[in-house]
Write an enzyme that holds these catalytic residues in place. Structure first.
Site, mmCIF file in Angstrom:
data_model
loop_
_atom_site.group_PDB
_atom_site.id
_atom_site.type_symbol
_atom_site.label_atom_id
_atom_site.label_comp_id
_atom_site.label_asym_id
_atom_site.label_seq_id
_atom_site.Cartn_x
_atom_site.Cartn_y
_atom_site.Cartn_z
ATOM 1 C CG ASP A 140 -0.170 0.780 3.989
ATOM 2 O OD1 ASP A 140 -1.070 1.346 4.636
ATOM 3 O OD2 ASP A 140 0.495 1.362 3.108
ATOM 4 C CG ASP A 164 -3.823 -0.536 2.176
ATOM 5 O OD1 ASP A 164 -4.628 -0.099 1.330
ATOM 6 O OD2 ASP A 164 -3.599 0.032 3.263
ATOM 7 C CD GLU A 176 -1.637 5.526 0.868
ATOM 8 O OE1 GLU A 176 -0.803 6.440 0.696
ATOM 9 O OE2 GLU A 176 -1.758 4.913 1.942
ATOM 10 C CD GLU A 220 -5.639 8.573 6.051
ATOM 11 O OE1 GLU A 220 -5.529 7.628 5.253
ATOM 12 O OE2 GLU A 220 -5.015 8.627 7.128
HETATM 13 O O1 KIV Z 1 -3.642 1.389 6.146
HETATM 14 C C1 KIV Z 1 -4.752 1.682 6.599
HETATM 15 O O2 KIV Z 1 -5.124 1.230 7.677
HETATM 16 C C2 KIV Z 1 -5.595 2.569 5.784
HETATM 17 C C3 KIV Z 1 -6.785 3.257 6.332
HETATM 18 C C4 KIV Z 1 -7.696 3.835 5.360
HETATM 19 C C5 KIV Z 1 -7.348 2.974 7.592
HETATM 20 O O3 KIV Z 1 -5.311 2.757 4.649
#
Ligand code: KIV
Length: 269
Positions: free
Chosen positions: A49, A88, A120, A187
């Protein structure tokens, strides 16, 4: 029975089986041509995202919609044949309830052809991850610095500097693993914490700003190509494509203005 029996794409079980072995290579991609350039080298490609900022000039990932993720996800699947494609789940598409998350994740799989989704959150998302996995949707977790929650976290801060916070990150890693995620992005965290989590769980950890101790690495493609401005400090630029583009566009503009615009041939194709 399917006529598509020659697909050589990487699979979720293959990524999961890479735990502790040869490091997993991954990058983001948002469009078909860039994805095609990454495809030969990547074990998986993430349609992150982060495309909200990189491809659409948004200030954060918050405004990214499911439809936008679907449009880019479809393009990346179309441009690739080898890497596993993971898309994502954007902010607001999975937090409300496991049922809402399932409906949205199912759209991502059905309408893009991707092989898995990423979302997430650790403990707070465990129930949702389990719900999706039990219904046939492979999930990659994402813990540590979670950009969709930076409003709550108070900005982009490296996680784990204070050892007192480690137990919360450990609980997140365990929760994601136990809920059935096949891998997890770590992250923005200190190396010692990333090492501890990588040793602790049986699924691969994919680091971004979390040191080389992880089972694999991911970067935003445009950051490592030297296209974006203000990439995080930990990003090594493997090229300076931004300045090459600048040079090429300047050369083109000059040729047009000088009427020295070169045409090799007058036929189209
Ligand atoms: O949105 C993204 O690019 C990510 C990363 C882990 C690179 O979630």
């Amino acid at each position: 029975m399917s006529i598509h029996n020659d697909i050589k794409r990487n699979t979720v079980p293959k990524i999961a089986a890479m735990k502790g072995g040869i490091p997993i290579v991954s990058l983001t991609a948002y469009n078909a041509y860039m994805a095609a350039l990454v495809d030969p080298y990547a074990d998986f490609i993430l349609v992150g995202d982060s495309l909200g900022m990189v491809a659409h000039g948004m200030e954060s990932t918050t405004p990214v919609s499911l439809d936008l993720m679907i449009a880019h996800g479809r393009a990346v699947v179309a441009g690739t044949s080898k890497a596993l494609i993971i898309v994502d789940m954007p902010f607001g598409s999975y937090e409300e309830s496991p049922e809402a998350a399932f409906r949205n994740a199912a759209r991502l799989l059905k309408e893009t052809g991707c092989g898995a989704v990423k979302l997430e959150g650790g403990m707070r998302c465990a129930e949702t991850i389990r719900f999706l996995v039990d219904r046939g949707i492979p999930v990659m977790g994402h813990i540590g610095l979670t950009p969709q929650s930076t409003h709550v976290m108070g900005g982009f801060k490296t996680q784990g500097r204070d050892r007192d916070t480690w137990s919360a990150h450990e609980a997140d890693a365990r929760a994601v693993e136990e809920a059935g995620a096949f891998a997890v992005v770590l992250e923005g965290m200190v190396e010692e914490l990333a090492a501890k989590l990588t040793q602790m769980i049986a699924i691969p950890t994919i680091g971004i700003g979390a040191s080389p101790v992880c089972d694999g690495q991911i970067l935003v493609l445009e950051d490592m190509l030297g296209i974006t401005q203000g990439a995080p400090k930990f990003v090594k630029r493997f090229a300076e494509i931004g300045s090459q583009i600048d040079k090429a566009v300047a050369g083109y503009a000059k040729a047009v203005k000088d009427r020295t615009f070169p045409t090799a041939d007058q036929t189209y194709r």
